[in-house]
Design a protein around this motif. Sequence first.
Motif, PDB file in Angstrom:
ATOM      1  N   ALA A  45       0.795  -1.234  -0.022  1.00 11.91           N
ATOM      2  CA  ALA A  45      -0.093  -0.060   0.189  1.00 11.91           C
ATOM      3  C   ALA A  45       0.767   1.421  -0.061  1.00 11.91           C
ATOM      4  CB  ALA A  45      -1.046  -0.021   1.349  1.00 11.91           C
ATOM      5  N   ILE A  46       1.971   1.414   0.812  1.00 14.22           N
ATOM      6  CA  ILE A  46       2.815   2.375   0.732  1.00 14.22           C
ATOM      7  C   ILE A  46       3.496   2.730  -0.494  1.00 14.22           C
ATOM      8  CG2 ILE A  46       4.904   3.265   1.900  1.00 14.22           C
ATOM      9  CD1 ILE A  46       4.282   1.764   4.310  1.00 14.22           C
ATOM     10  N   ARG A  47       3.890   1.412  -1.337  1.00 12.16           N
ATOM     11  CA  ARG A  47       4.506   1.712  -2.625  1.00 12.16           C
ATOM     12  C   ARG A  47       3.487   2.653  -3.408  1.00 12.16           C
ATOM     13  NH1 ARG A  47       9.609   0.818  -3.856  1.00 12.16           N
ATOM     14  NH2 ARG A  47       9.402  -1.384  -3.070  1.00 12.16           N
ATOM     15  N   THR A  48       2.195   2.433  -3.314  1.00  9.72           N
ATOM     16  CA  THR A  48       1.231   2.895  -4.018  1.00  9.72           C
ATOM     17  C   THR A  48       1.313   4.722  -4.106  1.00  9.72           C
ATOM     18  OG1 THR A  48      -0.597   2.999  -2.584  1.00  9.72           O
ATOM     19  CG2 THR A  48      -0.338   1.405  -4.455  1.00  9.72           C
ATOM     20  N   TRP A  49       1.996   5.005  -2.742  1.00  7.82           N
ATOM     21  CA  TRP A  49       2.015   6.550  -2.548  1.00  7.82           C
ATOM     22  C   TRP A  49       3.639   7.121  -2.278  1.00  7.82           C
ATOM     23  CZ3 TRP A  49       3.786   6.908   2.463  1.00  7.82           C
ATOM     24  CH2 TRP A  49       3.170   6.079   3.274  1.00  7.82           C
ATOM     25  N   GLY A  50       4.576   5.996  -3.020  1.00  9.12           N
ATOM     26  CA  GLY A  50       6.063   6.106  -2.677  1.00  9.12           C
ATOM     27  C   GLY A  50       6.490   7.471  -2.879  1.00  9.12           C
ATOM     28  N   HIS A  51       5.842   8.178  -3.812  1.00  8.00           N
ATOM     29  CA  HIS A  51       6.499   9.508  -4.192  1.00  8.00           C
ATOM     30  C   HIS A  51       6.100  10.710  -3.142  1.00  8.00           C
ATOM     31  CE1 HIS A  51       2.147   9.286  -5.279  1.00  8.00           C
ATOM     32  NE2 HIS A  51       2.034  10.648  -5.133  1.00  8.00           N
ATOM     33  N   ILE A  52       5.420  10.284  -2.139  1.00  8.01           N
ATOM     34  CA  ILE A  52       5.105  11.227  -0.968  1.00  8.01           C
ATOM     35  C   ILE A  52       6.036  11.221   0.226  1.00  8.01           C
ATOM     36  CG2 ILE A  52       3.205  11.903   0.872  1.00  8.01           C
ATOM     37  CD1 ILE A  52       2.621  12.597  -2.037  1.00  8.01           C
ATOM     38  N   ARG A  53       6.304  12.172   0.756  1.00 13.45           N
ATOM     39  CA  ARG A  53       7.262  12.109   1.796  1.00 13.45           C
ATOM     40  C   ARG A  53       6.598  12.315   3.235  1.00 13.45           C
ATOM     41  NH1 ARG A  53      11.814  16.991   1.557  1.00 13.45           N
ATOM     42  NH2 ARG A  53      10.030  18.135   2.131  1.00 13.45           N
ATOM     43  N   LEU A  54       7.222  11.559   4.135  1.00 14.52           N
ATOM     44  CA  LEU A  54       6.631  11.585   5.429  1.00 14.52           C
ATOM     45  C   LEU A  54       6.791  13.113   6.176  1.00 14.52           C
ATOM     46  CD1 LEU A  54       6.792   8.534   5.072  1.00 14.52           C
ATOM     47  CD2 LEU A  54       7.057   8.081   7.614  1.00 14.52           C
TER      48      LEU A  54
END
Length: 501
Positions: A45-54
Amino acid sequence: MTNQRNDLPVAIIGAGPVGLATAANLIERGLTPLIFEKGSEVGAAIRTWGHIRLFSSWEHNIDPASRRLLEPTGWTEPRLTSLPYGAELVDRYLKPLADIAAIRSALHTSSTVTAVTRVGMDKTHSRNRDEQPFLVRVESTDGTVTDHHVRAVVDTSGTWAQPNPLGQAGLAAPGETEAIKAGLITEPLPDVTGTDRARFVGQHVLVIGAGHSAANTLLSLGQLAKNEPGTRISWAVRGSDASRLYGGGDLDGLPARGQLGSRLRKLVEDGHIELHTSFTTISFTVGDGLAVTGSTPDGDVTLEVDLLIPATGFRPDLDILREIRLELDPIVEAPRDLGPLIDPEFHSCGTVPAHGAKVLAHPDKDFYIAGMKSYGRAPTFLLATGYEQVRSIVAALAGDQAAANQVHLELPETGVCSTDLGGSCDLPAVSGAEQSDAADSCCGTPEPVLIELPMADGCCSSPAEAAPTQEQPVACCSTPEPVMMGIPTGLAHGRSASITD
């Protein structure tokens, strides 16, 4: 519990950060994990928003038990003060953790849990119920169905796969399904400036929602519009007060999270984003583009757009738990004792009382929901909360009740409760969640049991916590890219997009 049941593994649903943290804690306690992940890899699931930074640093995104498993393998720890991207969270942390032999042998990817129950018992049967193992039914991608008998179940499957509908009253608006099928409503958190860029260039894009997912998406669209002048951005929210959309700014305990709202405010005030407040979506009409009709205090308003990006949060999938005896808060669908502490109508200040196995327990003994899914529909979850949840849960499963009860957690304030925005205690822009109107006082939460987490050195350090979303490896003090959520994780999300576990 019988000796026979004691010999069985503990099932973990979901192989995100909290799921793998559960496995690490089980291994430390000498218990056997059995991990089921719907995706083809850990952190899918994280991979789908992998372009986002925490918006939280590596220091607070690594589970202590997982670190202890990784250290002897030669794993190179990331720079702790940097903020990871979602893809980095997977590649530099979750994948090395999953490669450890004790976890690798327990991990089943491309395996969807379709039901959880008790062996030989549906929900209505009580006699000797606690003595019976759980049955976890799993379907693989080739259609094979397998039943697994386990001593306990920890559901860390998150909420990413269950986005909230865009219409009013928790329902899809008329025409919403047709608009999704026509490709006019995207997935949450598309990669606007990266792999999905061509889809948005020169288009009129509407974002609906008021959380960290919305903020990240709008900031990315603003960057795209700067380079592609034909791109137009609209933003619709249900709330009436624009000031409440921007969070705590400089007062936020996580600086990167505070910057989200500050940067978004500037885009709106400079006219780069057309903001529509008090907008409740009532219908969609598919034509050459998408007509989005909303109810407002001044009557119905229709926005003609090319694409719509949803950012209205997520909700838990409870269907697989129909035969489990759950005790859920009727409002947010979290465990009953946790629900009142995280209800976004009243509590949104960035802290939650420390909680573990006792608060997360259900009538079916040794069944737990942890991670983002434990927050139900509430959007303020952070990764470190999940790590402490599962540490306590595993201690309880191991019979160490004293350790299970010693829960320690400090979450950074969002800064919203300290602002002077009209004297109200407004909701922060939390990951992946449409804001609702807050009650008069969200700051009156019970005082949490806390331990002090040290402030790291450096301009990018944050005083406390882990969010479910991403990081930047090198220049953590410059933030031209969007900084995200609390995971959905997912993301997030927060929250996180809301973030997915």
